[in-house]
Design a protein around this motif. Structure first.
Motif, PDB file in Angstrom:
ATOM      1  N   LYS A  27       0.829  -1.211   0.000  1.00 53.45           N
ATOM      2  CA  LYS A  27       0.000   0.000   0.000  1.00 53.45           C
ATOM      3  C   LYS A  27       0.861   1.258   0.000  1.00 53.45           C
ATOM      4  N   HIS A  28       1.887   1.260   0.844  1.00 50.30           N
ATOM      5  CA  HIS A  28       2.799   2.410   0.950  1.00 50.30           C
ATOM      6  C   HIS A  28       4.241   1.888   0.975  1.00 50.30           C
ATOM      7  N   PRO A  29       4.883   1.742  -0.189  1.00 52.48           N
ATOM      8  CA  PRO A  29       6.238   1.159  -0.262  1.00 52.48           C
ATOM      9  C   PRO A  29       7.281   1.894   0.574  1.00 52.48           C
ATOM     10  N   GLY A  30       7.050   3.191   0.837  1.00 48.14           N
ATOM     11  CA  GLY A  30       8.044   3.958   1.588  1.00 48.14           C
ATOM     12  C   GLY A  30       7.815   4.008   3.074  1.00 48.14           C
ATOM     13  N   CYS A  31       7.026   3.066   3.625  1.00 45.04           N
ATOM     14  CA  CYS A  31       6.653   3.121   5.047  1.00 45.04           C
ATOM     15  C   CYS A  31       7.673   2.454   5.955  1.00 45.04           C
ATOM     16  N   GLY A  32       8.843   2.122   5.436  1.00 44.78           N
ATOM     17  CA  GLY A  32       9.839   1.390   6.219  1.00 44.78           C
ATOM     18  C   GLY A  32      10.238   2.071   7.515  1.00 44.78           C
ATOM     19  N   ASN A  33      10.347   3.427   7.491  1.00 47.37           N
ATOM     20  CA  ASN A  33      10.809   4.148   8.681  1.00 47.37           C
ATOM     21  C   ASN A  33       9.795   4.103   9.817  1.00 47.37           C
ATOM     22  N   ILE A  34       8.514   4.256   9.497  1.00 48.09           N
ATOM     23  CA  ILE A  34       7.500   4.226  10.562  1.00 48.09           C
ATOM     24  C   ILE A  34       7.342   2.807  11.117  1.00 48.09           C
ATOM     25  N   VAL A  35       7.538   1.795  10.259  1.00 45.30           N
ATOM     26  CA  VAL A  35       7.489   0.397  10.716  1.00 45.30           C
ATOM     27  C   VAL A  35       8.652   0.120  11.661  1.00 45.30           C
ATOM     28  N   THR A  36       9.852   0.543  11.260  1.00 41.27           N
ATOM     29  CA  THR A  36      11.042   0.335  12.095  1.00 41.27           C
ATOM     30  C   THR A  36      10.902   1.052  13.431  1.00 41.27           C
ATOM     31  N   PHE A  37      10.418   2.300  13.390  1.00 34.55           N
ATOM     32  CA  PHE A  37      10.249   3.086  14.619  1.00 34.55           C
ATOM     33  C   PHE A  37       9.265   2.413  15.570  1.00 34.55           C
ATOM     34  N   ALA A  38       8.144   1.939  15.042  1.00 32.59           N
ATOM     35  CA  ALA A  38       7.129   1.289  15.881  1.00 32.59           C
ATOM     36  C   ALA A  38       7.678   0.023  16.530  1.00 32.59           C
ATOM     37  N   GLN A  39       8.434  -0.771  15.760  1.00 31.37           N
ATOM     38  CA  GLN A  39       9.017  -2.004  16.299  1.00 31.37           C
ATOM     39  C   GLN A  39      10.020  -1.688  17.404  1.00 31.37           C
ATOM     40  N   PHE A  40      10.889  -0.709  17.162  1.00 34.85           N
ATOM     41  CA  PHE A  40      11.895  -0.335  18.146  1.00 34.85           C
ATOM     42  C   PHE A  40      11.242   0.199  19.421  1.00 34.85           C
ATOM     43  N   LEU A  41      10.229   1.047  19.261  1.00 31.83           N
ATOM     44  CA  LEU A  41       9.573   1.652  20.422  1.00 31.83           C
ATOM     45  C   LEU A  41       8.896   0.594  21.277  1.00 31.83           C
ATOM     46  N   PHE A  42       8.187  -0.337  20.666  1.00 33.51           N
ATOM     47  CA  PHE A  42       7.467  -1.378  21.399  1.00 33.51           C
ATOM     48  C   PHE A  42       8.433  -2.246  22.207  1.00 33.51           C
ATOM     49  N   ILE A  43       9.504  -2.724  21.564  1.00 39.48           N
ATOM     50  CA  ILE A  43      10.460  -3.612  22.242  1.00 39.48           C
ATOM     51  C   ILE A  43      11.240  -2.850  23.312  1.00 39.48           C
ATOM     52  N   ALA A  44      11.520  -1.556  23.057  1.00 39.03           N
ATOM     53  CA  ALA A  44      12.244  -0.746  24.039  1.00 39.03           C
ATOM     54  C   ALA A  44      11.401  -0.530  25.291  1.00 39.03           C
ATOM     55  N   VAL A  78      17.046   0.046   9.398  1.00 41.88           N
ATOM     56  CA  VAL A  78      16.495   1.112   8.556  1.00 41.88           C
ATOM     57  C   VAL A  78      16.736   0.809   7.082  1.00 41.88           C
ATOM     58  N   VAL A  79      17.959   0.390   6.744  1.00 41.57           N
ATOM     59  CA  VAL A  79      18.303   0.122   5.341  1.00 41.57           C
ATOM     60  C   VAL A  79      17.500  -1.060   4.793  1.00 41.57           C
ATOM     61  N   ASN A  80      17.358  -2.119   5.587  1.00 43.50           N
ATOM     62  CA  ASN A  80      16.591  -3.294   5.141  1.00 43.50           C
ATOM     63  C   ASN A  80      15.136  -2.937   4.845  1.00 43.50           C
ATOM     64  N   ASN A  81      14.511  -2.172   5.725  1.00 43.17           N
ATOM     65  CA  ASN A  81      13.116  -1.794   5.509  1.00 43.17           C
ATOM     66  C   ASN A  81      12.972  -0.784   4.375  1.00 43.17           C
ATOM     67  N   TYR A  82      13.951   0.119   4.236  1.00 48.39           N
ATOM     68  CA  TYR A  82      13.870   1.126   3.176  1.00 48.39           C
ATOM     69  C   TYR A  82      14.060   0.511   1.798  1.00 48.39           C
ATOM     70  N   ALA A  83      14.757  -0.631   1.732  1.00 49.51           N
ATOM     71  CA  ALA A  83      15.011  -1.295   0.443  1.00 49.51           C
ATOM     72  C   ALA A  83      13.704  -1.670  -0.256  1.00 49.51           C
ATOM     73  N   LEU A  84      12.630  -1.869   0.523  1.00 53.08           N
ATOM     74  CA  LEU A  84      11.327  -2.207  -0.069  1.00 53.08           C
ATOM     75  C   LEU A  84      10.773  -1.052  -0.898  1.00 53.08           C
ATOM     76  N   ASN A  85      11.316   0.148  -0.678  1.00 53.39           N
ATOM     77  CA  ASN A  85      10.884   1.321  -1.436  1.00 53.39           C
ATOM     78  C   ASN A  85      11.675   1.484  -2.729  1.00 53.39           C
ATOM     79  N   LEU A  86      12.586   0.561  -2.992  1.00 53.00           N
ATOM     80  CA  LEU A  86      13.493   0.695  -4.142  1.00 53.00           C
ATOM     81  C   LEU A  86      13.277  -0.442  -5.148  1.00 53.00           C
ATOM     82  N   ASN A  87      12.022  -0.721  -5.441  1.00 55.37           N
ATOM     83  CA  ASN A  87      11.655  -1.726  -6.456  1.00 55.37           C
ATOM     84  C   ASN A  87      12.090  -3.144  -6.091  1.00 55.37           C
ATOM     85  N   ILE A  88      12.277  -3.415  -4.802  1.00 49.35           N
ATOM     86  CA  ILE A  88      12.664  -4.753  -4.352  1.00 49.35           C
ATOM     87  C   ILE A  88      11.405  -5.512  -3.935  1.00 49.35           C
TER      88      ILE A  88
END
Length: 330
Positions: A27-44, A78-88
């Motif tokens: 739905k939103h290929p560039g959402c990697g940063n908000i996904v990463t932030f949410a995961q980090f915040l929850f586990i922290a 961050v890089v792994n999740n952002y790669a989904l926004n680069l046609n991967i």
């Protein structure tokens, strides 16, 4: 009982986590940063409450070492999740990340001066060939599916190439982090839960630099279609539901792997994680109808066969079967 429970957590948590990640990325290929932030915040937050005892418990490993580890871990995530926004595509993303054995071996030879058997070099060659085949075939799909104009086709391929570069960088950085962790654990002992907490808590200030992108996607999530959550009947924007489920399943996945590492041998952990990746890959292909040719299947076979060869699973299983017989003779 606990090993079986841990295996269940790994398969249920990790496989469903990939599903919700793909739902978000489609739905939103560039959402990697908000996904990463949410995961980090929850586990922290969870770690601060239950592992750090609200900050009262002193870390067994000095913070300065965690600072180095955290820099690498934050960058990789961050890089792994952002790669989904680069046609991967998600299948290629999973296959490429399965090549961690190659990166570990290369850096092990360079940094730790390790030497390996011919059998392990052969297994790594299989993994390398498998990843190359899948990557090459995906490159052909990117150029053919992008657009009819030559300029748009080249632009799509250039972004895809950048995505491959990002995944390669993350793979090498992750391997380097593994070596750094190995040296730390040898010096200070294993403190997996503590490392999990600090690896997710210390990088949180770094998300300030990504705040604009995170806010933009939060707005997009708010504007997504409404979805009524089963059982509780609450209506929320569907993208926030996907994100919540992604975060929860990520936590379940990590906890499952943690229990597995404390209850089982490293060989068993490797086997379970490898099988989990394969199941996730199959589900991604079938459910989301991701393009996957016969060449992709061949490459996937090479990757997973090479991974199992590297762990010497057949030798270890043979030794395990032969052990009771030796005891009888004695």
């Amino acid at each position: 009982m606990r090993p079986a429970f841990a295996v269940g957590l790994v398969f249920a948590g990790c496989c469903s986590n990939v599903i919700f990640l793909e739902l978000l990325a489609r739905k939103h290929p560039g959402c990697g940063n908000i996904v990463t932030f949410a995961q980090f915040l929850f586990i922290a937050v969870e770690g601060f409450l239950f592992e750090a005892d609200l900050g009262r418990k002193r870390p067994a490993i000095p913070i300065r070492y965690y600072a180095v580890m955290v820099t690498m871990f934050f960058t990789v995530s961050v890089v792994n999740n952002y790669a989904l926004n680069l046609n991967i595509a998600m299948p290629l993303h999973m296959i490429f990340r399965s090549g961690s054995l190659i990166a570990n071996m290369i850096l092990g030879i360079i940094i730790l001066k390790k030497r390996y058997s011919i059998f392990k070099y052969t297994s790594i060659a299989l993994v390398s060939v498998g990843i190359f085949v899948c990557t090459f075939m995906s490159a052909k799909q990117v150029t053919s599916q992008s657009s009819s104009t030559e300029n748009d086709g080249f632009q799509a391929f250039a972004w895809w190439l950048l995505g491959i570069g990002a995944l390669t960088f993350a793979l090498l950085m992750s391997a380097r982090m593994g070596i750094f962790q190995e040296t730390l654990y040898k010096q200070f002992g294993k403190h997996s839960k503590e490392a999990l907490f600090y690896n997710h808590a210390l990088p949180l200030p770094g998300f300030i630099f990504l705040a604009s992108d995170i806010y933009d996607h939060a707005v997009l999530f708010n504007n997504s279609e409404l979805y009524q959550v089963p059982v509780i009947g609450v209506t929320v924007p569907i993208m926030w539901f996907y994100l919540l489920m992604n975060v929860i399943t990520q936590y379940v996945c990590i906890r499952g792997v943690f229990i597995l590492t404390t209850e089982c041998a490293s060989l068993t952990v490797t086997l379970v994680v490898t099988l989990r990746k394969f199941v996730s890959l199959i589900f991604s292909i079938l459910y989301f109808q991701n393009p996957f040719t016969l060449w992709h299947w061949l490459g996937t076979l090479f990757v997973f066969t090479g991974t199992l060869m590297y762990t010497e699973v057949w030798n270890n299983l043979g030794a395990a079967k032969g052990q009771p017989q030796k005891e009888k003779k004695n």
